[in-house]
Design a protein around this motif. Structure first.
Motif, PDB file in Angstrom:
ATOM      1  N   GLU A  25      -0.376  60.678  -0.762  1.00  0.00           N
ATOM      2  CA  GLU A  25      -1.789  61.041  -0.635  1.00  0.00           C
ATOM      3  C   GLU A  25      -2.254  60.692   0.776  1.00  0.00           C
ATOM      4  OE1 GLU A  25      -4.041  59.131  -3.721  1.00  0.00           O
ATOM      5  OE2 GLU A  25      -2.555  59.674  -5.227  1.00  0.00           O
ATOM      6  N   ILE A  26      -2.898  61.658   1.412  1.00  0.00           N
ATOM      7  CA  ILE A  26      -3.352  61.461   2.791  1.00  0.00           C
ATOM      8  C   ILE A  26      -4.873  61.301   2.802  1.00  0.00           C
ATOM      9  CG2 ILE A  26      -3.255  62.362   5.154  1.00  0.00           C
ATOM     10  CD1 ILE A  26      -0.487  61.890   3.797  1.00  0.00           C
ATOM     11  N   TYR A  27      -5.323  60.229   3.460  1.00  0.00           N
ATOM     12  CA  TYR A  27      -6.758  59.931   3.532  1.00  0.00           C
ATOM     13  C   TYR A  27      -7.164  59.711   4.985  1.00  0.00           C
ATOM     14  CZ  TYR A  27      -6.371  58.831  -1.480  1.00  0.00           C
ATOM     15  OH  TYR A  27      -6.140  58.889  -2.835  1.00  0.00           O
ATOM     16  N   ILE A  28      -8.456  59.806   5.223  1.00  0.00           N
ATOM     17  CA  ILE A  28      -9.001  59.447   6.546  1.00  0.00           C
ATOM     18  C   ILE A  28     -10.176  58.478   6.335  1.00  0.00           C
ATOM     19  CG2 ILE A  28      -8.369  61.548   7.806  1.00  0.00           C
ATOM     20  CD1 ILE A  28     -11.484  62.275   7.287  1.00  0.00           C
ATOM     21  N   VAL A  29     -10.429  57.671   7.331  1.00  0.00           N
ATOM     22  CA  VAL A  29     -11.606  56.784   7.268  1.00  0.00           C
ATOM     23  C   VAL A  29     -12.073  56.442   8.686  1.00  0.00           C
ATOM     24  CG1 VAL A  29     -10.253  54.627   7.134  1.00  0.00           C
ATOM     25  CG2 VAL A  29     -12.564  54.679   6.195  1.00  0.00           C
ATOM     26  N   GLY A  30     -13.376  56.368   8.844  1.00  0.00           N
ATOM     27  CA  GLY A  30     -13.969  55.913  10.103  1.00  0.00           C
ATOM     28  C   GLY A  30     -14.378  54.466   9.931  1.00  0.00           C
ATOM     29  N   ARG A  31     -13.943  53.602  10.826  1.00  0.00           N
ATOM     30  CA  ARG A  31     -14.248  52.159  10.652  1.00  0.00           C
ATOM     31  C   ARG A  31     -14.959  51.606  11.878  1.00  0.00           C
ATOM     32  NH1 ARG A  31     -11.611  51.834  15.132  1.00  0.00           N
ATOM     33  NH2 ARG A  31      -9.373  52.174  15.088  1.00  0.00           N
ATOM     34  N   ARG A  32     -15.557  52.495  12.653  1.00  0.00           N
ATOM     35  CA  ARG A  32     -16.252  52.130  13.889  1.00  0.00           C
ATOM     36  C   ARG A  32     -15.321  51.302  14.785  1.00  0.00           C
ATOM     37  NH1 ARG A  32     -21.906  50.796  11.107  1.00  0.00           N
ATOM     38  NH2 ARG A  32     -22.671  50.292  13.175  1.00  0.00           N
ATOM     39  N   SER A  33     -15.843  50.311  15.485  1.00  0.00           N
ATOM     40  CA  SER A  33     -14.968  49.596  16.427  1.00  0.00           C
ATOM     41  C   SER A  33     -14.325  48.375  15.778  1.00  0.00           C
ATOM     42  CB  SER A  33     -15.783  49.177  17.651  1.00  0.00           C
ATOM     43  OG  SER A  33     -16.907  48.443  17.217  1.00  0.00           O
ATOM     44  N   ARG A  34     -14.122  48.431  14.458  1.00  0.00           N
ATOM     45  CA  ARG A  34     -13.650  47.239  13.743  1.00  0.00           C
ATOM     46  C   ARG A  34     -12.369  47.504  12.939  1.00  0.00           C
ATOM     47  NH1 ARG A  34     -17.361  43.383  13.634  1.00  0.00           N
ATOM     48  NH2 ARG A  34     -19.439  43.934  14.320  1.00  0.00           N
ATOM     49  N   PRO A  35     -11.269  47.738  13.627  1.00  0.00           N
ATOM     50  CA  PRO A  35     -10.032  47.933  12.862  1.00  0.00           C
ATOM     51  C   PRO A  35      -9.654  46.699  12.044  1.00  0.00           C
ATOM     52  CG  PRO A  35      -9.571  47.818  15.220  1.00  0.00           C
ATOM     53  CD  PRO A  35     -11.055  47.886  15.067  1.00  0.00           C
ATOM     54  N   SER A  36      -9.965  45.508  12.598  1.00  0.00           N
ATOM     55  CA  SER A  36      -9.591  44.285  11.878  1.00  0.00           C
ATOM     56  C   SER A  36     -10.338  44.178  10.556  1.00  0.00           C
ATOM     57  CB  SER A  36      -9.873  43.060  12.740  1.00  0.00           C
ATOM     58  OG  SER A  36     -11.236  43.000  13.068  1.00  0.00           O
ATOM     59  N   LEU A  37     -11.560  44.694  10.537  1.00  0.00           N
ATOM     60  CA  LEU A  37     -12.347  44.683   9.300  1.00  0.00           C
ATOM     61  C   LEU A  37     -11.636  45.505   8.225  1.00  0.00           C
ATOM     62  CD1 LEU A  37     -16.164  45.062   9.121  1.00  0.00           C
ATOM     63  CD2 LEU A  37     -14.771  46.368   7.591  1.00  0.00           C
ATOM     64  N   LEU A  38     -11.139  46.666   8.628  1.00  0.00           N
ATOM     65  CA  LEU A  38     -10.432  47.532   7.681  1.00  0.00           C
ATOM     66  C   LEU A  38      -9.179  46.841   7.146  1.00  0.00           C
ATOM     67  CD1 LEU A  38     -10.184  50.485   6.483  1.00  0.00           C
ATOM     68  CD2 LEU A  38      -8.738  50.969   8.429  1.00  0.00           C
ATOM     69  N   TYR A  39      -8.399  46.251   8.060  1.00  0.00           N
ATOM     70  CA  TYR A  39      -7.153  45.596   7.646  1.00  0.00           C
ATOM     71  C   TYR A  39      -7.433  44.406   6.729  1.00  0.00           C
ATOM     72  CZ  TYR A  39      -4.544  48.426  10.969  1.00  0.00           C
ATOM     73  OH  TYR A  39      -3.981  49.479  11.612  1.00  0.00           O
ATOM     74  N   ASN A  40      -8.407  43.593   7.130  1.00  0.00           N
ATOM     75  CA  ASN A  40      -8.690  42.384   6.338  1.00  0.00           C
ATOM     76  C   ASN A  40      -9.346  42.703   4.998  1.00  0.00           C
ATOM     77  OD1 ASN A  40      -7.665  40.838   8.388  1.00  0.00           O
ATOM     78  ND2 ASN A  40      -9.626  40.476   9.350  1.00  0.00           N
ATOM     79  N   ALA A  41     -10.302  43.647   5.023  1.00  0.00           N
ATOM     80  CA  ALA A  41     -11.006  43.970   3.782  1.00  0.00           C
ATOM     81  C   ALA A  41     -10.055  44.604   2.761  1.00  0.00           C
ATOM     82  CB  ALA A  41     -12.177  44.901   4.064  1.00  0.00           C
ATOM     83  N   THR A  42      -9.239  45.556   3.208  1.00  0.00           N
ATOM     84  CA  THR A  42      -8.307  46.186   2.269  1.00  0.00           C
ATOM     85  C   THR A  42      -7.271  45.168   1.774  1.00  0.00           C
ATOM     86  OG1 THR A  42      -7.019  47.000   4.141  1.00  0.00           O
ATOM     87  CG2 THR A  42      -8.537  48.565   3.127  1.00  0.00           C
ATOM     88  N   GLY A  43      -6.841  44.298   2.684  1.00  0.00           N
ATOM     89  CA  GLY A  43      -5.878  43.263   2.281  1.00  0.00           C
ATOM     90  C   GLY A  43      -6.459  42.323   1.229  1.00  0.00           C
ATOM     91  N   GLY A  44      -7.717  41.913   1.471  1.00  0.00           N
ATOM     92  CA  GLY A  44      -8.387  41.012   0.528  1.00  0.00           C
ATOM     93  C   GLY A  44      -8.615  41.662  -0.827  1.00  0.00           C
ATOM     94  N   LEU A  45      -9.022  42.916  -0.794  1.00  0.00           N
ATOM     95  CA  LEU A  45      -9.260  43.635  -2.058  1.00  0.00           C
ATOM     96  C   LEU A  45      -7.955  43.870  -2.819  1.00  0.00           C
ATOM     97  CD1 LEU A  45     -11.881  46.285  -0.864  1.00  0.00           C
ATOM     98  CD2 LEU A  45     -12.276  44.518  -2.562  1.00  0.00           C
ATOM     99  N   ALA A  46      -6.915  44.219  -2.051  1.00  0.00           N
ATOM    100  CA  ALA A  46      -5.611  44.468  -2.694  1.00  0.00           C
ATOM    101  C   ALA A  46      -5.127  43.207  -3.412  1.00  0.00           C
ATOM    102  CB  ALA A  46      -4.597  44.925  -1.651  1.00  0.00           C
ATOM    103  N   GLU A  47      -5.307  42.079  -2.744  1.00  0.00           N
ATOM    104  CA  GLU A  47      -4.874  40.810  -3.329  1.00  0.00           C
ATOM    105  C   GLU A  47      -5.700  40.492  -4.581  1.00  0.00           C
ATOM    106  OE1 GLU A  47      -4.695  37.712  -0.358  1.00  0.00           O
ATOM    107  OE2 GLU A  47      -4.551  36.208  -1.935  1.00  0.00           O
ATOM    108  N   ALA A  48      -7.019  40.677  -4.465  1.00  0.00           N
ATOM    109  CA  ALA A  48      -7.903  40.307  -5.575  1.00  0.00           C
ATOM    110  C   ALA A  48      -7.716  41.211  -6.791  1.00  0.00           C
ATOM    111  CB  ALA A  48      -9.355  40.355  -5.100  1.00  0.00           C
ATOM    112  N   PHE A  49      -7.435  42.483  -6.545  1.00  0.00           N
ATOM    113  CA  PHE A  49      -7.350  43.436  -7.652  1.00  0.00           C
ATOM    114  C   PHE A  49      -5.910  43.776  -8.050  1.00  0.00           C
ATOM    115  CE2 PHE A  49     -11.712  43.858  -6.448  1.00  0.00           C
ATOM    116  CZ  PHE A  49     -12.372  44.194  -7.617  1.00  0.00           C
ATOM    117  N   GLY A  50      -4.968  43.074  -7.488  1.00  0.00           N
ATOM    118  CA  GLY A  50      -3.576  43.294  -7.864  1.00  0.00           C
ATOM    119  C   GLY A  50      -3.037  44.649  -7.443  1.00  0.00           C
ATOM    120  N   ILE A  51      -3.531  45.142  -6.302  1.00  0.00           N
ATOM    121  CA  ILE A  51      -3.026  46.423  -5.783  1.00  0.00           C
ATOM    122  C   ILE A  51      -1.794  46.124  -4.938  1.00  0.00           C
ATOM    123  CG2 ILE A  51      -3.566  48.379  -4.255  1.00  0.00           C
ATOM    124  CD1 ILE A  51      -6.590  47.797  -5.024  1.00  0.00           C
ATOM    125  N   HIS A  52      -0.721  46.831  -5.204  1.00  0.00           N
ATOM    126  CA  HIS A  52       0.542  46.575  -4.496  1.00  0.00           C
ATOM    127  C   HIS A  52       0.363  46.835  -3.006  1.00  0.00           C
ATOM    128  CE1 HIS A  52       4.745  46.975  -3.307  1.00  0.00           C
ATOM    129  NE2 HIS A  52       5.017  46.264  -4.399  1.00  0.00           N
TER     130      HIS A  52
END
Lengths: 155, 169
Positions: free
Chosen positions: B64-91
């Motif tokens: 599945e191919i997705y796109i997202v705009g994260r403004r000037s905060r790539p670290s926010l995207l990496y950290n937020a998705t990482g945190g959510l993945a951990e909390a919700f048991g996403i591989h």
């Protein structure tokens, strides 16, 4: 089944999503108390580590997990990101609620946070932050009442 | 597997990368101006869409191919998705984040601001399209690098053996 979760997103320099989460969890009273607020949310390292990421604050008495995300000027971005990321990964909307805290960036909060960095200016920073938080505290309590009234059925 | 292309606004470079990945734009040659302007979701995302992960399609392997705009905060995207993945048991190996912003040139930035932020589409869109044509080969290389980095036989819903979450390609 995954734990039910409320995710608070804020866009201020000071991570008010932690305060909102703490009020939701009952760790902070619905009325502003300087000492309690500082000891619960501001004196530990939690507020320093939340930026550009999130943290799990714990569980509310009802068994709901509470998470907080914060990034300056990015509350809407965070709310969109968390909601759609969970959606594309098949997490049911019944299992989470994203609450965007409707409080805009305050330069005084940013200044107060900056002053906390140096020992000499730390008391002034604390006073500034507490003054700002006292003003926005009723808004935070209201936001949680409006959006965080999270009742999900197990069905 | 989910492949999420991200850039500042999620309107130009990530859209182009996603469409190249999906085979909707050519890899061998630089497309024409019209091909770029007419591609799906090009120059469409608004500021209010920041952070919204948008589905673009499925590639031949079923990713599945997705796109997202994260403004000037790539670290926010990496950290937020990482945190959510951990909390919700996403591989953590079930998604890849690909940063397209290193291929964004000054012309694209200027055109993007004029078109998306100022709303002057008639001036901004030709500018950002011209910038995209200049950097097109770089985006193709990025997509090819991404495709090579994917575990062989990756498919939607399956956990990969190699953790690629947060991979900066």
């Amino acid at each position: 089944m995954s734990l039910k979760t409320v995710i608070f997103c804020s866009g201020c320099h000071f991570p008010i999503s932690i305060i909102a989460g703490s009020i939701y969890m009952g760790d902070l009273p619905p009325h502003f108390q300087r000492g309690t607020l500082w000891n619960t949310c501001c004196s530990n390292e939690l507020y320093k580590n939340i930026f550009d990421g999130g943290c799990c604050l714990g569980e509310a008495p009802g068994g709901t997990r509470v998470m907080a995300f914060s990034a300056p000027s990015s509350a809407h971005l965070l709310a969109n990101l968390t909601g759609t990321f969970l959606e594309i990964n098949g997490i049911s909307k019944k299992n989470y609620l994203v609450v965007e805290i409707p409080i805009h960036e305050s330069p005084l909060l940013a200044l107060g946070k900056m002053l906390l960095k140096w020992p000499a200016t730390r008391p002034a920073g604390r006073r500034l932050i507490e003054g700002c938080l006292e003003k926005i505290y009723p808004q935070l309590v209201q936001a949680i009442k409006l959006d965080g009234n999270f009742q999900i059925s197990d069905n | 597997m989910k492949i999420i292309y991200h850039c500042y606004g999620g309107a130009h470079s990530s859209v182009t990368a996603a469409n190249i990945h999906l085979g909707l734009l050519p890899k061998e040659k630089i497309p024409g101006y019209r091909d770029l302007v007419n591609q799906k979701l090009f120059d469409c995302h608004q500021v209010k869409d920041s952070g919204r992960i948008t589905f673009m399609g499925r590639d031949e392997a079923g990713n599945e191919i997705y796109i997202v705009g994260r403004r000037s905060r790539p670290s926010l995207l990496y950290n937020a998705t990482g945190g959510l993945a951990e909390a919700f048991g996403i591989h953590s190996g079930s998604y890849v984040l690909v940063d397209v912003s290193p291929h964004v040139n000054v012309t694209m930035k200027a055109g993007g601001i004029i078109s998306r932020r100022l709303g002057l589409v008639s001036i901004g869109r030709p500018l950002v399209t011209w910038g995209t044509l200049i950097t097109y080969r770089g985006i193709v290389q990025l997509v090819e690098k991404t495709l090579k980095s994917l575990p062989t036989g990756s498919f939607t819903g399956g956990g990969s053996l190699v953790s690629t979450a947060g991979l900066k390609v």
